[in-house]
Design an enzyme around this catalytic site. Structure first.
Site, PDB file in Angstrom:
ATOM      1  N   GLU A 188       0.817  -1.213   0.000  1.00  0.00           N
ATOM      2  CA  GLU A 188       0.000   0.000   0.000  1.00  0.00           C
ATOM      3  C   GLU A 188       0.854   1.269   0.000  1.00  0.00           C
ATOM      4  O   GLU A 188       0.912   1.993   0.995  1.00  0.00           O
ATOM      5  CB  GLU A 188      -0.917   0.013   1.229  1.00  0.00           C
ATOM      6  CG  GLU A 188      -1.879  -1.160   1.288  1.00  0.00           C
ATOM      7  CD  GLU A 188      -2.623  -1.213   2.610  1.00  0.00           C
ATOM      8  OE1 GLU A 188      -2.371  -0.353   3.489  1.00  0.00           O
ATOM      9  OE2 GLU A 188      -3.451  -2.119   2.778  1.00  0.00           O
ATOM     10  N   PRO A 189       1.520   1.584  -1.096  1.00  0.00           N
ATOM     11  CA  PRO A 189       2.297   2.825  -1.147  1.00  0.00           C
ATOM     12  C   PRO A 189       1.394   4.049  -1.121  1.00  0.00           C
ATOM     13  O   PRO A 189       0.332   4.068  -1.740  1.00  0.00           O
ATOM     14  CB  PRO A 189       3.039   2.717  -2.479  1.00  0.00           C
ATOM     15  CG  PRO A 189       2.144   1.866  -3.326  1.00  0.00           C
ATOM     16  CD  PRO A 189       1.538   0.862  -2.386  1.00  0.00           C
ATOM     17  N   ARG A 229       2.902   7.794   0.281  1.00  0.00           N
ATOM     18  CA  ARG A 229       3.910   8.844   0.153  1.00  0.00           C
ATOM     19  C   ARG A 229       4.807   8.638  -1.063  1.00  0.00           C
ATOM     20  O   ARG A 229       5.130   9.593  -1.780  1.00  0.00           O
ATOM     21  CB  ARG A 229       4.751   8.855   1.432  1.00  0.00           C
ATOM     22  CG  ARG A 229       5.831   9.899   1.503  1.00  0.00           C
ATOM     23  CD  ARG A 229       6.763   9.626   2.693  1.00  0.00           C
ATOM     24  NE  ARG A 229       6.026   9.308   3.892  1.00  0.00           N
ATOM     25  CZ  ARG A 229       5.595  10.205   4.779  1.00  0.00           C
ATOM     26  NH1 ARG A 229       5.845  11.479   4.581  1.00  0.00           N
ATOM     27  NH2 ARG A 229       4.937   9.825   5.851  1.00  0.00           N
ATOM     28  N   ARG A 239       3.579  19.182   8.455  1.00  0.00           N
ATOM     29  CA  ARG A 239       4.624  18.212   8.781  1.00  0.00           C
ATOM     30  C   ARG A 239       5.807  18.807   9.539  1.00  0.00           C
ATOM     31  O   ARG A 239       6.281  18.198  10.498  1.00  0.00           O
ATOM     32  CB  ARG A 239       5.109  17.495   7.516  1.00  0.00           C
ATOM     33  CG  ARG A 239       4.031  16.651   6.829  1.00  0.00           C
ATOM     34  CD  ARG A 239       4.594  15.809   5.698  1.00  0.00           C
ATOM     35  NE  ARG A 239       5.428  14.733   6.209  1.00  0.00           N
ATOM     36  CZ  ARG A 239       6.739  14.706   6.148  1.00  0.00           C
ATOM     37  NH1 ARG A 239       7.410  15.702   5.568  1.00  0.00           N
ATOM     38  NH2 ARG A 239       7.407  13.695   6.644  1.00  0.00           N
ATOM     39  N   TYR A 272       5.941  16.938  13.010  1.00  0.00           N
ATOM     40  CA  TYR A 272       6.952  15.882  13.027  1.00  0.00           C
ATOM     41  C   TYR A 272       8.384  16.398  13.054  1.00  0.00           C
ATOM     42  O   TYR A 272       9.315  15.600  12.989  1.00  0.00           O
ATOM     43  CB  TYR A 272       6.810  14.997  11.784  1.00  0.00           C
ATOM     44  CG  TYR A 272       5.468  14.359  11.568  1.00  0.00           C
ATOM     45  CD1 TYR A 272       4.831  13.660  12.592  1.00  0.00           C
ATOM     46  CD2 TYR A 272       4.841  14.429  10.331  1.00  0.00           C
ATOM     47  CE1 TYR A 272       3.608  13.055  12.382  1.00  0.00           C
ATOM     48  CE2 TYR A 272       3.617  13.826  10.108  1.00  0.00           C
ATOM     49  CZ  TYR A 272       2.997  13.140  11.140  1.00  0.00           C
ATOM     50  OH  TYR A 272       1.784  12.544  10.915  1.00  0.00           O
ATOM     51  N   CYS A 291      -0.920  32.368  13.691  1.00  0.00           N
ATOM     52  CA  CYS A 291      -0.613  32.944  15.000  1.00  0.00           C
ATOM     53  C   CYS A 291      -0.255  31.843  15.996  1.00  0.00           C
ATOM     54  O   CYS A 291      -0.990  31.540  16.948  1.00  0.00           O
ATOM     55  CB  CYS A 291      -1.810  33.755  15.501  1.00  0.00           C
ATOM     56  SG  CYS A 291      -1.432  34.768  16.943  1.00  0.00           S
TER      57      CYS A 291
END
Length: 413
Positions: free
Chosen positions: A269-270, A272, A308, A312, A338
Site C-alpha cells: 500500500e504505497p 507517500r 509536517r 513531526y 498565530c
C-alpha cells in the site's frame, strides 16, 4: 569532514514560476508525470509476481492524481467513508477498494458493507460484531506485527505502544470467532509505519504476519502495508522498488509456497512514495525581520497548509525561485499563522531572500494538503496540476477569506 550535500533543485522551476505568476500564492503544484513515474517504478519492479498495489488515499486525495493512479492499475486503501465516497464518485469499482478501519462505528462498517468494499477490521471485537450483523461476509483483519518503524514516533503503527491492529497472539481466537459467524477472512494485513526508506525495515513485520496465515483457510492475500518513504534531505537515499521485490515480496511468496499456500498473493500500500516528490508548495515572502540573532522570512503560507514541519519536525527542502544564485544565508522561514511553532525551517541556509521572493517548499505532495486546515480562518491554497505536456491546469481555485467565513456562519445557528 564529509562534504555538505548540495541543495535539492526544484524540478520544473520555470513552470513553478509561471504557476505563481498566473495563479498567485500560496499554491500547491503537482507534477503528473512524477506520479506516473513512481507508479511504474513500483509496478515494474513487481512485474510477474502475484502481487497487488493499493494507493493509500490519505496521503493525497487530489482527484486529478487519483485518476492517474487508477489509470496505472492501482487499487486503493481508504480509511474513511468520505474517501470511499470520493473514489466511487470518480468511478473506481468497489472491488478495488480496501476499507481500513480503526475505532470505527457499527454504522460506518454497515455503510462500507452496503457499498461493497472489503472491510479491514482492526480489532477482535469488531470482527465479532461485524460477523453478527453480516454473517458470511468477506473481511480482512489487521494485525499488529509487534514491531514498528517510521520517520517519527507519531507515524509508527506497529509495536506495543500502537493503537492499531489485533495482537498476533489473538489470531487463533479471531479465526474461531470468524468461523462461528461464517465470516471468510480473505486477507491479513499489517502496517509497520510511515516514511520507511529501507525494505529491511519492512521485512520483520511481514515475516511476523506470515506466522498467522495457517489460521485462515480462506486467505487470498497477505497485505504487507505501505510506508515506503522518500529522500527529503539532500544526500538521503530513497526507497528502492527492487529491494521491495527482492527482500520482501519474493521471500514472502517463497514462504507461502513452502507452507502450501502458493495461491495467496502479497499486497502493498504505497502512499507517500507515489506523490510526495510530485508536490511543491509555492509561497511568497512578505516580511524580513532581523532580530540581531536571527532573520525571519515571513511567508503567505503556514502550518495550516503544510503541518509536517510543526508536527513531526519534518525536513522539506526550500528553494528560492526568485534568486536561486544568491549567496546562501541562514533564515527561520516562518508562516502567517498565530502560533510560535509555525515555521517551515529554522536556521536553514537559503540563497538570499528578499521581500517578494518566491519560495518553493519541495516534496510536499504527501500529507500536505490532505492534513491542511483553515486554522485562523485562513483559506487553503489553490491547487494546480502540471501536465506532462507542460500545461498548467487550475484544478482547485483559491478560496477567499469570505468563503471561509461563510463556512463558519453556515453552522452558527
Amino acid at each position: 569532514m564529509d562534504a555538505t550535500p548540495p541543495p535539492k533543485p526544484a524540478a520544473h522551476a520555470d513552470a513553478l514560476r509561471e504557476a505563481a505568476e498566473r495563479f498567485g500564492t500560496p499554491t500547491y503544484v503537482y507534477a503528473e508525470a512524477t506520479v506516473h513515474e513512481r507508479c511504474r517504478a513500483l509496478r515494474d519492479a513487481l512485474d510477474g509476481l502475484p502481487t497487488r498495489l493499493l494507493y493509500a488515499l490519505k496521503a493525497n486525495p487530489t482527484p486529478a492524481l487519483l485518476r492517474v493512479i487508477a489509470d496505472e492499475g492501482f487499487g486503493f486503501d481508504a480509511v474513511s467513508l468520505g474517501e470511499v465516497a470520493l473514489l466511487r464518485a470518480l468511478g473506481v469499482d468497489a472491488s478495488r477498494i480496501l476499507f481500513t478501519t480503526t475505532s470505527t462505528t457499527d454504522a460506518e462498517l454497515d455503510a462500507a458493507a452496503e457499498a461493497g468494499v472489503l472491510p479491514n477490521l482492526d480489532d477482535a471485537e469488531r470482527v465479532a460484531a461485524f460477523g453478527d450483523r453480516h454473517p458470511g461476509a468477506e473481511v480482512c483483519v489487521r494485525f499488529n506485527p509487534g514491531v514498528g518503524a517510521g520517520h517519527h514516533r507519531h507515524v509508527v503503527t506497529g509495536g506495543a505502544a500502537s493503537k492499531f491492529g489485533v495482537a498476533l497472539g489473538q489470531a487463533e481466537a479471531v479465526a474461531e470467532a470468524a468461523a462461528r459467524r461464517g465470516l471468510r477472512v480473505v486477507g491479513v494485513h499489517q502496517h509497520v509505519g510511515s516514511g520507511v526508506r529501507s525494505a529491511a525495515e519492512l521485512w520483520p513485520a511481514v515475516d511476523a504476519l506470515l506466522g498467522v496465515v495457517g489460521h485462515f483457510p480462506d486467505l487470498r492475500f497477505v497485505d504487507g502495508g505501505g510506508g515506503m518513504g522518500v529522500a527529503y534531505r539532500p544526500g538521503e537515499a530513497g526507497f528502492e522498488p527492487a529491494a521491495l521485490r527482492d527482500h520482501v515480496a519474493r521471500p514472502a511468496l517463497d514462504r507461502l509456497a513452502r507452507a502450501g499456500r502458493g495461491d495467496v498473493d502479497v499486497w502493498f500500500e504505497p502512499g507517500r512514495y507515489l506523490v510526495a516528490e510530485a508536490g511543491v508548495l509555492l509561497t511568497r515572502v512578505h516580511t524580513l525581520k532581523d532580530t540581531g540573532e536571527r532573520v525571519f522570512a515571513g511567508t503567505d503560507s503556514g502550518f495550516n497548509h503544510l503541518l509536517r514541519p510543526a508536527l513531526y519536525d519534518a525536513y522539506h527542502a526550500l528553494v528560492n525561485l526568485s534568486n536561486p544564485g544568491g549567496p546562501p544565508r541562514p533564515y527561520d522561514v516562518a508562516g502567517n499563522v498565530c502560533e510560535s511553532g509555525d515555521l517551515f525551517a529554522r536556521g536553514r541556509e537559503v540563497p538570499e531572500i528578499r521581500r517578494g521572493d518566491l519560495l518553493a517548499v519541495l516534496d510536499a505532495g504527501a500529507y500536505g494538503a490532505s492534513m491542511g486546515s483553515t486554522y485562523n480562518l485562513r483559506p487553503p491554497p489553490a491547487t494546480v496540476v502540471l501536465r506532462p505536456d507542460g500545461t498548467l491546469d487550475l484544478v482547485r481555485p483559491r478560496r477567499t477569506p469570505e468563503d471561509v467565513a461563510r463556512d463558519v456562519l453556515g453552522g452558527a445557528g
